[in-house]
Design a protein around this motif. Sequence first.
Motif, PDB file in Angstrom:
ATOM      1  N   SER A  40       0.824  -1.213   0.000  1.00 30.76           N
ATOM      2  CA  SER A  40       0.000   0.000   0.000  1.00 30.76           C
ATOM      3  C   SER A  40       0.850   1.251   0.000  1.00 30.76           C
ATOM      4  N   ASN A  41       1.993   1.210   0.685  1.00 29.53           N
ATOM      5  CA  ASN A  41       2.879   2.374   0.719  1.00 29.53           C
ATOM      6  C   ASN A  41       3.578   2.607  -0.606  1.00 29.53           C
ATOM      7  N   VAL A  42       3.778   1.558  -1.387  1.00 28.09           N
ATOM      8  CA  VAL A  42       4.474   1.682  -2.663  1.00 28.09           C
ATOM      9  C   VAL A  42       3.495   1.884  -3.811  1.00 28.09           C
ATOM     10  N   THR A  43       2.566   0.931  -3.973  1.00 27.31           N
ATOM     11  CA  THR A  43       1.656   0.990  -5.120  1.00 27.31           C
ATOM     12  C   THR A  43       0.655   2.128  -5.004  1.00 27.31           C
ATOM     13  N   GLY A  44       0.188   2.389  -3.772  1.00 27.68           N
ATOM     14  CA  GLY A  44      -0.797   3.457  -3.604  1.00 27.68           C
ATOM     15  C   GLY A  44      -0.286   4.814  -4.046  1.00 27.68           C
ATOM     16  N   PRO A  45       0.768   5.337  -3.417  1.00 29.02           N
ATOM     17  CA  PRO A  45       1.284   6.645  -3.844  1.00 29.02           C
ATOM     18  C   PRO A  45       1.758   6.686  -5.288  1.00 29.02           C
ATOM     19  N   VAL A  46       2.329   5.568  -5.779  1.00 28.09           N
ATOM     20  CA  VAL A  46       2.830   5.561  -7.160  1.00 28.09           C
ATOM     21  C   VAL A  46       1.689   5.745  -8.146  1.00 28.09           C
ATOM     22  N   PHE A  47       0.636   4.942  -8.032  1.00 28.47           N
ATOM     23  CA  PHE A  47      -0.462   5.002  -8.987  1.00 28.47           C
ATOM     24  C   PHE A  47      -1.427   6.152  -8.691  1.00 28.47           C
ATOM     25  N   ALA A  48      -1.475   6.616  -7.453  1.00 27.75           N
ATOM     26  CA  ALA A  48      -2.424   7.672  -7.097  1.00 27.75           C
ATOM     27  C   ALA A  48      -1.852   9.068  -7.258  1.00 27.75           C
ATOM     28  N   PHE A  49      -0.517   9.212  -7.205  1.00 27.55           N
ATOM     29  CA  PHE A  49       0.045  10.554  -7.268  1.00 27.55           C
ATOM     30  C   PHE A  49       1.252  10.663  -8.195  1.00 27.55           C
ATOM     31  N   PHE A  50       2.305   9.887  -7.918  1.00 29.53           N
ATOM     32  CA  PHE A  50       3.570  10.093  -8.619  1.00 29.53           C
ATOM     33  C   PHE A  50       3.467   9.807 -10.117  1.00 29.53           C
ATOM     34  N   MET A  51       2.823   8.721 -10.495  1.00 30.30           N
ATOM     35  CA  MET A  51       2.698   8.418 -11.915  1.00 30.30           C
ATOM     36  C   MET A  51       1.849   9.445 -12.658  1.00 30.30           C
ATOM     37  N   PRO A  52       0.642   9.810 -12.165  1.00 32.96           N
ATOM     38  CA  PRO A  52      -0.120  10.875 -12.849  1.00 32.96           C
ATOM     39  C   PRO A  52       0.634  12.204 -12.889  1.00 32.96           C
ATOM     40  N   ALA A  53       1.328  12.536 -11.810  1.00 33.10           N
ATOM     41  CA  ALA A  53       2.077  13.792 -11.797  1.00 33.10           C
ATOM     42  C   ALA A  53       3.201  13.763 -12.828  1.00 33.10           C
ATOM     43  N   PHE A  54       3.885  12.638 -12.947  1.00 30.82           N
ATOM     44  CA  PHE A  54       4.959  12.512 -13.932  1.00 30.82           C
ATOM     45  C   PHE A  54       4.404  12.590 -15.354  1.00 30.82           C
ATOM     46  N   ILE A  55       3.269  11.944 -15.594  1.00 28.64           N
ATOM     47  CA  ILE A  55       2.646  11.994 -16.920  1.00 28.64           C
ATOM     48  C   ILE A  55       2.255  13.427 -17.270  1.00 28.64           C
ATOM     49  N   MET A  56       1.629  14.127 -16.311  1.00 29.12           N
ATOM     50  CA  MET A  56       1.236  15.517 -16.565  1.00 29.12           C
ATOM     51  C   MET A  56       2.444  16.397 -16.831  1.00 29.12           C
ATOM     52  N   LEU A  57       3.521  16.180 -16.083  1.00 26.01           N
ATOM     53  CA  LEU A  57       4.734  16.969 -16.286  1.00 26.01           C
ATOM     54  C   LEU A  57       5.289  16.762 -17.689  1.00 26.01           C
ATOM     55  N   CYS A  58       5.358  15.515 -18.129  1.00 25.17           N
ATOM     56  CA  CYS A  58       5.869  15.220 -19.474  1.00 25.17           C
ATOM     57  C   CYS A  58       4.968  15.825 -20.546  1.00 25.17           C
ATOM     58  N   ILE A  59       3.662  15.694 -20.376  1.00 28.78           N
ATOM     59  CA  ILE A  59       2.726  16.201 -21.380  1.00 28.78           C
ATOM     60  C   ILE A  59       2.808  17.716 -21.487  1.00 28.78           C
TER      61      ILE A  59
ATOM     62  N   MET B 102       5.284  19.641 -20.625  1.00 30.33           N
ATOM     63  CA  MET B 102       6.576  20.013 -21.193  1.00 30.33           C
ATOM     64  C   MET B 102       6.545  19.880 -22.705  1.00 30.33           C
ATOM     65  N   LYS B 103       5.933  18.806 -23.197  1.00 29.43           N
ATOM     66  CA  LYS B 103       5.782  18.624 -24.639  1.00 29.43           C
ATOM     67  C   LYS B 103       4.926  19.737 -25.233  1.00 29.43           C
ATOM     68  N   ILE B 104       3.827  20.082 -24.564  1.00 23.35           N
ATOM     69  CA  ILE B 104       2.975  21.178 -25.039  1.00 23.35           C
ATOM     70  C   ILE B 104       3.748  22.484 -25.071  1.00 23.35           C
ATOM     71  N   PHE B 105       4.570  22.720 -24.050  1.00 27.97           N
ATOM     72  CA  PHE B 105       5.357  23.952 -23.996  1.00 27.97           C
ATOM     73  C   PHE B 105       6.311  24.052 -25.177  1.00 27.97           C
ATOM     74  N   PHE B 106       7.018  22.966 -25.471  1.00 29.08           N
ATOM     75  CA  PHE B 106       7.973  22.994 -26.577  1.00 29.08           C
ATOM     76  C   PHE B 106       7.260  23.143 -27.925  1.00 29.08           C
ATOM     77  N   VAL B 107       6.122  22.480 -28.079  1.00 28.43           N
ATOM     78  CA  VAL B 107       5.358  22.626 -29.325  1.00 28.43           C
ATOM     79  C   VAL B 107       4.836  24.046 -29.474  1.00 28.43           C
ATOM     80  N   ALA B 108       4.346  24.625 -28.373  1.00 25.98           N
ATOM     81  CA  ALA B 108       3.856  26.005 -28.429  1.00 25.98           C
ATOM     82  C   ALA B 108       4.985  26.978 -28.761  1.00 25.98           C
ATOM     83  N   GLN B 109       6.168  26.735 -28.190  1.00 27.91           N
ATOM     84  CA  GLN B 109       7.327  27.564 -28.510  1.00 27.91           C
ATOM     85  C   GLN B 109       7.688  27.460 -29.993  1.00 27.91           C
TER      86      GLN B 109
END
Length: 256
Positions: A182-201, A203-210
């Motif tokens: 629960s300490n590993v899978t919970g935070p990873v799938f509930a926060f860290f993975m979505p946050a990492f995906i949003m950060l990558c997306i 960043m990609k939008i920023f570079f395309v807009a630039q």
Amino acid sequence: LWLWPTCWWELNVNSFVLMDNPSALCFLLYFCLGLLSIITVCGNLLVILTIMYFRQLHTPTNYLILSLAVADLLVGFVVFPLTIEFSFSSCRFEKDLFCQIRSTFDKSLCTSSILQLCCISIDRYYAICHPLTYKMTITVRVAGVMMFVTWSVAAMIGIGIVLGGYSYGTCEETCSVNVVLSNVTGPVFAFFMPAFIMLCIYMKIFFVAQSQRNSIQISISSTVSKTERKATKTLAIVMGVLHFPECMHFSPFNKI
């Protein structure tokens, strides 16, 4: 006893004892939490009513925003009041079904909000990076599937974390395994993975807009340069035509 429960407990050596009166700091804390709950409910309710009332807002993007507003509304309407009524310390030492329900709602709804933000970032990625195929890719049906998957995954994560003993519970033979999972899978799938995906997306939008901005600036500069050259030639011709009679009048051939 359940009203303002955290404020009624005091740490004494290695145990908690019941106090006669809650502290003023606890009252202030819960007052702020209650005020935040009211603001959250009213703000998200306004968003929901606005999107539902105006038909021109019935788009896939706004449906995702509507789903996010519903998740945040439930956080303010359910999670905050339950947090006030059944605080963490009371649930830790007075474990019962209501505390488990509160914890499940808390984790599920907060996870749903994060996943909804992730879906909105995906929608914005296709809108900016693939504008020609955006309407064919992100349809109302696709938005509905994204919302269904988001709510389902959030519910499974919330229930899984609670059943895994993340918040509280007596240790059994599998206690350590459940807590680690629960300490590993919970935070990873509930926060860290979505946050990492949003950060990558984003960043990609920023570079395309630039890149698009630079292309537009180059195009505008090229167009302005061509226009300025044409305007200069036209002005030279017009000035030449207008001054030609004067040149002929003062020409030395007119004296002959």
